[in-house]
Design an enzyme around this catalytic site. Sequence first.
Site, short mmCIF file in Angstrom:
data_model
loop_
_atom_site.label_atom_id
_atom_site.label_comp_id
_atom_site.label_asym_id
_atom_site.label_seq_id
_atom_site.Cartn_x
_atom_site.Cartn_y
_atom_site.Cartn_z
N ASP A 9 0.87 -1.17 0.00
CA ASP A 9 0.00 0.00 0.00
C ASP A 9 0.91 1.23 0.00
O ASP A 9 2.09 1.13 0.34
CB ASP A 9 -0.89 -0.03 1.25
CG ASP A 9 -1.65 1.26 1.45
OD1 ASP A 9 -2.36 1.67 0.52
OD2 ASP A 9 -1.52 1.86 2.54
N MET A 10 0.36 2.38 -0.35
CA MET A 10 1.20 3.58 -0.42
C MET A 10 1.00 4.51 0.78
O MET A 10 1.85 4.57 1.66
CB MET A 10 0.94 4.31 -1.74
CG MET A 10 1.44 3.51 -2.95
SD MET A 10 3.24 3.30 -3.00
CE MET A 10 3.76 4.89 -3.63
N ASP A 11 -0.12 5.24 0.84
CA ASP A 11 -0.32 6.22 1.92
C ASP A 11 -0.34 5.54 3.28
O ASP A 11 -1.08 4.59 3.50
CB ASP A 11 -1.63 6.97 1.70
CG ASP A 11 -1.62 7.78 0.41
OD1 ASP A 11 -0.65 8.52 0.21
OD2 ASP A 11 -2.56 7.65 -0.38
N SER A 44 -2.84 0.16 -4.16
CA SER A 44 -3.33 1.37 -3.49
C SER A 44 -4.74 1.71 -3.92
O SER A 44 -5.21 1.29 -4.98
CB SER A 44 -2.38 2.54 -3.83
OG SER A 44 -2.91 3.77 -3.42
N GLY A 45 -5.40 2.51 -3.09
CA GLY A 45 -6.70 3.04 -3.47
C GLY A 45 -6.58 4.21 -4.42
O GLY A 45 -7.59 4.68 -4.96
N LYS A 193 -8.14 -5.11 -3.38
CA LYS A 193 -6.72 -5.31 -3.66
C LYS A 193 -6.34 -6.78 -3.79
O LYS A 193 -5.54 -7.15 -4.65
CB LYS A 193 -5.87 -4.64 -2.58
CG LYS A 193 -5.99 -3.12 -2.55
CD LYS A 193 -5.09 -2.52 -1.48
CE LYS A 193 -5.25 -1.02 -1.37
NZ LYS A 193 -4.36 -0.42 -0.36
N ASP A 216 -1.99 -0.50 6.11
CA ASP A 216 -2.27 0.24 7.34
C ASP A 216 -3.74 0.57 7.53
O ASP A 216 -4.14 0.97 8.62
CB ASP A 216 -1.47 1.55 7.36
CG ASP A 216 -2.06 2.61 6.43
OD1 ASP A 216 -2.38 3.72 6.91
OD2 ASP A 216 -2.19 2.34 5.22
N ASN A 219 -8.90 -0.63 3.76
CA ASN A 219 -8.90 -1.14 2.38
C ASN A 219 -7.74 -2.10 2.11
O ASN A 219 -7.60 -2.59 0.99
CB ASN A 219 -8.90 0.01 1.37
CG ASN A 219 -7.69 0.91 1.48
OD1 ASN A 219 -6.94 0.87 2.45
ND2 ASN A 219 -7.48 1.73 0.47
#
Length: 274
Positions: A9-11, A44-45, A193, A216, A219
């Site tokens: 995931d990114m953020d 990622s979203g 995902k 984190d 999602n």
Amino acid sequence: MPIKLIAVDMDGTFLNNQQDYDRRWFQELYPQLQAQGIKFVVASGNQYYQLRSFFPEIASQLAFVAENGAYVVEAEEEVFCGELAAETIQEVLAELANYAEVHTLICGKNSAYVQDGEDPTFIQHASRYYHRLTTVANLRDLPEDTLFKFALSTTVANVEPLIASLSAKFAGRITPVSSGHGDVDLIIPGIHKANGLKRLQAHWQIADEEVAAFGDSGNDLEMLQHAGFSYAMANAQPAVKASAKTIIASNQEQGVLQQIEKILAETNQEHIPS
């Protein structure tokens, strides 16, 4: 089993709170992943075009599970693109009109869309995550596109009540998930995902037990439950920590890169002849 796929995931996970990562460190690790035959996947979203921008030198080599799995691209080739029913889109928009505190984007393959007259602060916030963002007169009348997700923004305190309300209203037709910081995504049921990873795994012939996933937020839950190796950040939501097999250092401490370095060291150790 050895790890053959790393999904991040990114953020709040790969990125620190300044929306960046230790690029020099990653540039040292990425060739080692390639040498070991370990795939690196961005899950990622956020919008595909935004996600690419974080990896300018190697974006054409990477796989992206973007928009919470609704749009999957590998080496610039489309693998999967979901689509919301037009009727569902109109019904959701009608329902969201009852929530004055909720700001709305509709996400599509070509662009994300925001209605003219929206709060400028929200539009500025959204443009960080949606590099292709089009302002339209009315969200009920969009340009021709394949639409696959709603991205909502509200107060942090309102996230859980909003998810509960929309889940009850649209059970089986949309799935609301938290994406952190007061943001909620409305996704196609089953298109998350983990679903995107499965499509890539089938192409690469990688088993679930050979997948390592990092996350984190809400999602990320399906992805973490799907992966043989699951890692929650120290800053993760409580439900995410409970779902993951391992809790690692926070995004501010580059916890993902720390763990990738450990994975590479363990893989190298396995390859040393006894």
